[in-house]
Scaffold this active site. Sequence first.
Site, PDB file in Angstrom:
ATOM      1  N   SER A 214       0.831  -1.205   0.000  1.00 42.06           N
ATOM      2  CA  SER A 214       0.000   0.000   0.000  1.00 42.06           C
ATOM      3  C   SER A 214       0.875   1.269   0.000  1.00 42.06           C
ATOM      4  CB  SER A 214      -0.969  -0.055   1.192  1.00 42.06           C
ATOM      5  OG  SER A 214      -1.932   0.950   1.097  1.00 42.06           O
ATOM      6  N   SER A 215       0.827   2.070   1.052  1.00 46.50           N
ATOM      7  CA  SER A 215       1.695   3.255   1.093  1.00 46.50           C
ATOM      8  C   SER A 215       3.161   2.822   0.955  1.00 46.50           C
ATOM      9  CB  SER A 215       1.500   4.026   2.400  1.00 46.50           C
ATOM     10  OG  SER A 215       2.253   5.207   2.398  1.00 46.50           O
TER      11      SER A 215
END
Length: 370
Positions: A214-215
Site C-alpha cells: 500500500s503506502s
Amino acid sequence: MFGFKNVLSLAVVLPMARLAVGQAAEWGQCGGIGWTGATTCVSGNVCTKLNDYYSQCQPGSVTSPPPTSTVPATTPPPGTTTPTGSAPPGLSSIPASTLHQITGFGTNPNNVAVYVYKPARVAANPPLIVASHYCGGSAQAYYTGSKFAQLSETYGYVVLYPSSPHSGSCWDVSSNETLTHNGGSDSLGIASAARYAIANWGVDANRVFAVGTSSGAMMTNVLAAAYPDIFKAGIVDSGVPAGCFSLPGQPEDSWNSQCSQGQLVLTGQQWAQRVYDAYPGYTGARPKMQVWHGTADTTLYPQNFYETIKQWTTVFGYPSTPISNVSEPYLPSGYSNATYGPNFQAILAQGVGHTVPLFEQQYLQFLGIA
Ligand SMILES: *[C@@H]1O[C@H](CO)[C@@H](O)[C@H](O)[C@H]1NC(C)=O
Ligand SMILES: *[C@@H]1O[C@H](CO)[C@@H](O)[C@H](O)[C@H]1NC(C)=O
Ligand SMILES: *[C@@H]1O[C@H](CO)[C@@H](O)[C@H](O)[C@H]1NC(C)=O
C-alpha cells in the site's frame, strides 16, 4: 407458542450455521477488516493474519509469529541450507532475532525511525530487504504481520523496517523532496539506512531490495525511481506508479485522490519521465520490478496497476503487452502473472481488494534469495 426458548435457540443456531457454511480454500481469505466470508480454513491450513485487512489460509500447522524481544537463536527448519559465514563485523553489535532500532545511520531529514532484524545466522555478504509498511502501520506491525523476518532465519538476509514519522503513518510519496534523488524527506532517510547497511554491515550492494504494501508499495516505487543506484529490485503490493502522488509545493505526505482513484492516466513515456526526473542524469541499471494488485481495490484503484505497467515497461523498453500471462499453480485461482520481460512482472488478483496478501516465499525467488 413461539416462546423465548425458540428465539434463544435460533440466536444460537444461526451464527453456528453461518460459520459452517464454508471454509476458506488454501490461499483464500479468511479474515480482515470488512471481511464477511468464511473465517476457518480447509483442513491442513491455518488462518494466518497478514495485515489488518487480510488473513489468509496457508498450508501447514500453527506457527508462532517472530519473537518481539531478544530470544535464543532459533534452529532453522530441517532440510534448509544453513547460511555459513559468521556475521559481518558491523552487524555483531546488533542483537539477533529481534526487532532492533538503529540510529545515527546518516542523513534523515524527517527522522524516519528504522529497525533492523538480523537472523541468528547471517549469510556471508547478506542480501538486504527494506520492507515498508502500509498507512496506519509501523515497523513493528509490518514485522509481525509479514514473514520477512521469519524467512531471514532460513535464508540469512537482513531486513530493515522503516517506520513513518507522519501522523496517520503513511509515507511521503508526494513531495518533490521525496521524489528526488538525495532531495530529502522520507525516501532519503530510508536510502541512508540502506547505504549505512552496505557500508558497515557487509551487505551485498548488488542484493539490496525494496518491498512494501500500500503506502509502502508507493514508497517502493519511489525508492526504485529515485535510488536505482541502491535498490536492485522492488516488489510493489497494491501501490501506485512512482510520482503518481506528486504534489510539489504542497505539504509532505499529502494524499492525491486523483491518483488513488485511478484518474491519473498518462502515457508510458510520461510515466517513464517521472522515473527519469527522480534522478536526473542517471544512466545505470534500473531495479527489476514485480507488481501485485487486486481488481476489487477501492483504496488505490486497479487503474494504478495498469499505469504502473506502462511506467516500468517503458523504462525497460518492453512491449506494452505481456509476453505471457498465466495462472500459477501456487497462487489462488483468479490470479494472473503477466510477464513483459526478465525485469518486469505484473500479477493481477481477480476479486481481491486492498491489499493483495503477501507471498513472501515467491518474492524471495524473484529477488534471487530463495
Ligand atoms: C524539485 O527539486 C529539485 C531539486 O531540489 C529542483 O531542482 C526542482 O526545481 C524542484 N521541482 C519542483 C517542481 O519544485
Ligand atoms: C492477464 O489476464 C487476465 C485474464 O486472464 C486479465 O484479467 C489481466 O488483465 C491480464 N493482465 C494484464 C497485465 O494484462
Ligand atoms: C511469472 O512468470 C514468469 C515467467 O514464467 C516467472 O519467471 C515468474 O516466476 C512468475 N512470477 C510469479 C510471481 O509467479
